[in-house]
Design an enzyme around this catalytic site. Structure first.
Site, PDB file in Angstrom:
ATOM      1  N   GLY A 187      50.778  69.152  82.587  1.00 33.95           N
ATOM      2  CA  GLY A 187      50.509  70.063  81.929  1.00 33.95           C
ATOM      3  C   GLY A 187      50.008  70.120  80.957  1.00 33.95           C
ATOM      4  O   GLY A 187      49.427  70.627  79.894  1.00 33.95           O
ATOM      5  N   GLU A 239      54.296  62.770  81.640  1.00 29.31           N
ATOM      6  CA  GLU A 239      54.236  63.048  83.006  1.00 29.31           C
ATOM      7  C   GLU A 239      52.717  63.978  83.778  1.00 29.31           C
ATOM      8  O   GLU A 239      52.926  64.649  84.237  1.00 29.31           O
ATOM      9  CB  GLU A 239      55.051  62.917  83.638  1.00 29.31           C
ATOM     10  CG  GLU A 239      55.511  63.224  84.668  1.00 29.31           C
ATOM     11  CD  GLU A 239      56.332  64.030  85.519  1.00 29.31           C
ATOM     12  OE1 GLU A 239      57.697  63.280  86.465  1.00 29.31           O
ATOM     13  OE2 GLU A 239      57.085  64.737  85.472  1.00 29.31           O
ATOM     14  N   ARG A 283      46.597  65.855  86.021  1.00 32.66           N
ATOM     15  CA  ARG A 283      45.212  66.678  85.385  1.00 32.66           C
ATOM     16  C   ARG A 283      44.923  65.673  84.090  1.00 32.66           C
ATOM     17  O   ARG A 283      43.867  65.488  83.692  1.00 32.66           O
ATOM     18  CB  ARG A 283      45.808  67.872  85.087  1.00 32.66           C
ATOM     19  CG  ARG A 283      44.117  68.571  84.843  1.00 32.66           C
ATOM     20  CD  ARG A 283      44.689  70.025  83.502  1.00 32.66           C
ATOM     21  NE  ARG A 283      45.790  70.986  84.668  1.00 32.66           N
ATOM     22  CZ  ARG A 283      45.191  71.657  85.845  1.00 32.66           C
ATOM     23  NH1 ARG A 283      43.884  71.554  86.270  1.00 32.66           N
ATOM     24  NH2 ARG A 283      46.162  71.950  86.299  1.00 32.66           N
ATOM     25  N   TYR A 319      43.149  79.483  92.116  1.00 32.68           N
ATOM     26  CA  TYR A 319      43.324  80.178  90.902  1.00 32.68           C
ATOM     27  C   TYR A 319      42.109  80.909  90.390  1.00 32.68           C
ATOM     28  O   TYR A 319      42.509  81.140  88.456  1.00 32.68           O
ATOM     29  CB  TYR A 319      43.909  78.861  89.968  1.00 32.68           C
ATOM     30  CG  TYR A 319      45.338  78.383  90.376  1.00 32.68           C
ATOM     31  CD1 TYR A 319      46.420  78.523  90.821  1.00 32.68           C
ATOM     32  CD2 TYR A 319      44.494  76.260  91.398  1.00 32.68           C
ATOM     33  CE1 TYR A 319      46.978  77.387  91.560  1.00 32.68           C
ATOM     34  CE2 TYR A 319      45.145  75.625  91.417  1.00 32.68           C
ATOM     35  CZ  TYR A 319      46.562  75.718  92.211  1.00 32.68           C
ATOM     36  OH  TYR A 319      47.290  75.246  92.225  1.00 32.68           O
ATOM     37  N   CYS A 367      34.510  80.469 107.501  1.00 32.42           N
ATOM     38  CA  CYS A 367      34.423  81.638 107.803  1.00 32.42           C
ATOM     39  C   CYS A 367      35.552  82.371 106.874  1.00 32.42           C
ATOM     40  O   CYS A 367      36.783  82.638 107.675  1.00 32.42           O
ATOM     41  CB  CYS A 367      34.593  81.336 109.440  1.00 32.42           C
ATOM     42  SG  CYS A 367      33.984  82.939 110.099  1.00 32.42           S
ATOM     43  N   GLU A 368      34.858  83.033 105.326  1.00 32.45           N
ATOM     44  CA  GLU A 368      36.309  83.811 104.700  1.00 32.45           C
ATOM     45  C   GLU A 368      35.651  84.134 103.629  1.00 32.45           C
ATOM     46  O   GLU A 368      35.088  83.665 103.534  1.00 32.45           O
ATOM     47  CB  GLU A 368      37.409  82.582 104.366  1.00 32.45           C
ATOM     48  CG  GLU A 368      38.307  82.394 103.896  1.00 32.45           C
ATOM     49  CD  GLU A 368      39.722  83.301 104.139  1.00 32.45           C
ATOM     50  OE1 GLU A 368      39.889  82.402 105.898  1.00 32.45           O
ATOM     51  OE2 GLU A 368      40.299  83.552 104.207  1.00 32.45           O
ATOM     52  N   TYR A 397      43.649  67.671  91.641  1.00 32.87           N
ATOM     53  CA  TYR A 397      43.349  68.623  92.404  1.00 32.87           C
ATOM     54  C   TYR A 397      42.083  69.132  92.623  1.00 32.87           C
ATOM     55  O   TYR A 397      42.055  70.469  93.374  1.00 32.87           O
ATOM     56  CB  TYR A 397      44.666  69.881  91.691  1.00 32.87           C
ATOM     57  CG  TYR A 397      45.825  70.009  90.838  1.00 32.87           C
ATOM     58  CD1 TYR A 397      46.797  69.896  91.719  1.00 32.87           C
ATOM     59  CD2 TYR A 397      45.362  69.585  89.381  1.00 32.87           C
ATOM     60  CE1 TYR A 397      48.215  69.018  90.798  1.00 32.87           C
ATOM     61  CE2 TYR A 397      46.619  69.322  88.863  1.00 32.87           C
ATOM     62  CZ  TYR A 397      47.777  69.148  89.351  1.00 32.87           C
ATOM     63  OH  TYR A 397      49.088  68.276  88.961  1.00 32.87           O
TER      64      TYR A 397
HETATM   65  C1  LIG Z   1      52.602  68.760  88.862  1.00 34.53           C
HETATM   66  C2  LIG Z   1      53.518  68.090  87.944  1.00 34.53           C
HETATM   67  C3  LIG Z   1      53.330  67.616  86.842  1.00 34.53           C
HETATM   68  C4  LIG Z   1      51.855  67.432  86.302  1.00 34.53           C
HETATM   69  O1  LIG Z   1      51.444  68.483  85.286  1.00 34.53           O
HETATM   70  P1  LIG Z   1      49.337  68.427  85.544  1.00 34.53           P
HETATM   71  O2  LIG Z   1      49.258  69.789  85.032  1.00 34.53           O
HETATM   72  O3  LIG Z   1      48.828  67.812  86.765  1.00 34.53           O
HETATM   73  O4  LIG Z   1      49.619  67.608  84.257  1.00 34.53           O
HETATM   74  C5  LIG Z   1      53.857  66.642  86.706  1.00 34.53           C
HETATM   75  N1  LIG Z   1      55.936  67.203  86.093  1.00 34.53           N
HETATM   76  C6  LIG Z   1      55.731  67.761  88.052  1.00 34.53           C
HETATM   77  C7  LIG Z   1      57.452  67.354  88.162  1.00 34.53           C
HETATM   78  C8  LIG Z   1      54.352  68.290  88.579  1.00 34.53           C
HETATM   79  O5  LIG Z   1      55.369  68.815  89.489  1.00 34.53           O
END
Ligand SMILES: *Cc1c(COP(=O)(O)O)cnc(C)c1O
Length: 415
Positions: free
Chosen positions: A223, A264, A267, A307, A338-339, A374
């Site tokens: 995140g 983890e 992005r 989004y 086509c959308e 993504y």
């Molecule tokens: C998607 C996800 C992430 C990564 O999220 P980002 O916003 O790309 O950093 C990390 N951990 C888990 C469990 C996820 O599902």
């Protein structure tokens, strides 16, 4: 941060893009390995960096991560297979499987490969424990509040399907099956809101104290945001680390043992490394609106439609004509699908927006910036369109890391 394509410090520059346009059929993805390495460096204070591969799961990107001593997160059996092909080891903690449920096939392979499970439901613990007692597990905790750049990416609170609400209910199941609890995990995006982040760190500390088990790891999840707009501030990693590090120290003191701090990101590591190159194929006016239609659709780049995400756009001329950046026109960019939702300039909820862009001609190229996360990994075959090429720039060489899918391959599943 969008790379300025007229600079040469980045590999994502006009000269390289023009070279690639000559070599490859548009549209295609390009990644710069240097940018990924630089992003990894920013996180080196964390004990473990675990790449959330769903952001960009190409095997060659995974190999690059492995070369840099990263570990990997997998959210499906397919992602586990990718990780194994990229060289990550089974019977270790190099791959962790994160999910809120198991299907039968995934469960049996996880046991066979002995891959730790980051469980987001009590049912997962029961299903795993009853056939694989002693298995290593993490608990993914829902801290009862959330955050996220869109309703569809919120990962906590009552409206999220992710994580375990009452982790203390997991303890009797863990005891019954002798599961080995090694870590606690919370994946709540915080943007650059450090007050919110403090709340997340506090929730982690509180959960550890409530559960009071001798874990080895805590994970801050992913995140971490990136600046998609030219004038946006990047996240202050020092501050982000320092808040989590304090939580780690408290937990370590409480449990009276060293605790490893894991992060983890998806992005953050790959988002800025990638662009999507597409060609202008038609230009038309609809009343007062100027539409530029390109050969990439939301089956290729899903984020704007899904989004309302913003991607910075640059224009490259197909001829030796100079693009006049100062002479702009309000423009809507659409794709070939086509959308009616196949529009790259839209806000959340599907509100069509226009953007000030240089005057274009058919044949010109449009670059979507910051599509390394993504982007390709969210593509589909909608409208029976093949998956497109991915190209990696590494050590001044251009390498096709995924070729374009053929129509025969696409259709063969049905024949
Ligand atoms: C998607 C996800 C992430 C990564 O999220 P980002 O916003 O790309 O950093 C990390 N951990 C888990 C469990 C996820 O599902």
């Amino acid at each position: 941060m969008p790379q300025i394509i007229h600079q040469t410090e980045s590999n994502l520059n006009v000269k390289n893009i023009k070279y690639l346009i000559k070599q490859y059929q548009s549209p295609f993805w390009v990644y710069d390995a240097n940018i990924i390495s630089n992003k990894i460096q920013l996180l080196k204070k964390f004990d473990i960096i675990r790449f959330a591969q769903k952001a960009c799961s190409n095997i060659h990107i995974l190999k690059l991560m492995r070369k840099n001593n990263l570990k990997v997160d997998a959210v499906s059996l397919g992602e586990i297979k990718r990780a194994l092909i990229a060289g990550f080891k089974k019977n270790s903690d190099e791959i962790v499987f994160t999910a809120d449920l198991f299907d039968e096939e995934t469960l049996s392979k996880i046991i066979k490969y002995n891959i730790p499970v980051n469980a987001g439901s009590l049912d997962m613990l029961k299903q795993l424990g009853s056939i694989s007692p002693g298995h290593r597990i993490w608990l993914r905790i829902n801290p009862k509040f959330g955050y996220g750049h869109s309703k569809k990416t919120n990962t906590g609170g009552e409206n999220s399907k992710h994580g375990i609400w009452d982790p203390h209910l997991a303890i009797p199941i863990i005891k019954k099956y002798n599961l080995k609890l090694i870590g606690l995990h919370m994946h709540i995006g915080s943007g650059v809101n450090y007050e919110h982040l403090k709340k997340v760190c506090y929730a982690m500390t509180k959960s550890v104290m409530q559960i009071n088990e001798k874990i080895t790891y805590i994970s801050a999840g992913g995140g971490l945001p990136i600046p998609y707009q030219l004038n946006e501030e990047p996240i202050n990693i020092k501050k982000y680390f320092s808040l989590w590090n304090k939580a780690r120290e408290k937990i370590s003191q409480f449990l009276n043992k060293p605790i490893q701090l894991e992060v983890e990101p998806g992005r953050f590591l790959v988002g800025e490394s990638g662009i999507l190159v597409s060609q202008v194929r038609a230009i038309k006016n609809m009343g007062n609106k100027n539409f530029v239609l390109i050969d990439a659709g939301f089956n290729d780049l899903m984020r704007p439609t899904m989004y309302g995400s913003y991607h910075h756009i640059s224009v490259i001329s197909s001829k030796n004509r100079e693009i006049n950046e100062n002479k702009t026109i309000e423009t809507v960019i659409g794709g070939p699908l086509c959308e009616s939702g196949d529009i790259f300039t839209q806000k959340e909820g599907g509100r069509i927006e226009s953007r000030k862009l240089p005057l274009m001609e058919v044949g010109d190229y449009i670059i979507f910036h910051d599509t390394g996360a993504y982007g390709a990994s969210m593509s589909s075959n909608y409208n029976t369109r093949p998956l497109i090429q991915e190209i990696l720039i590494e050590n001044n060489t251009f390498k096709t890391i995924r070729r374009r899918q053929t129509f025969e391959e696409l259709l063969s599943l049905e024949q």
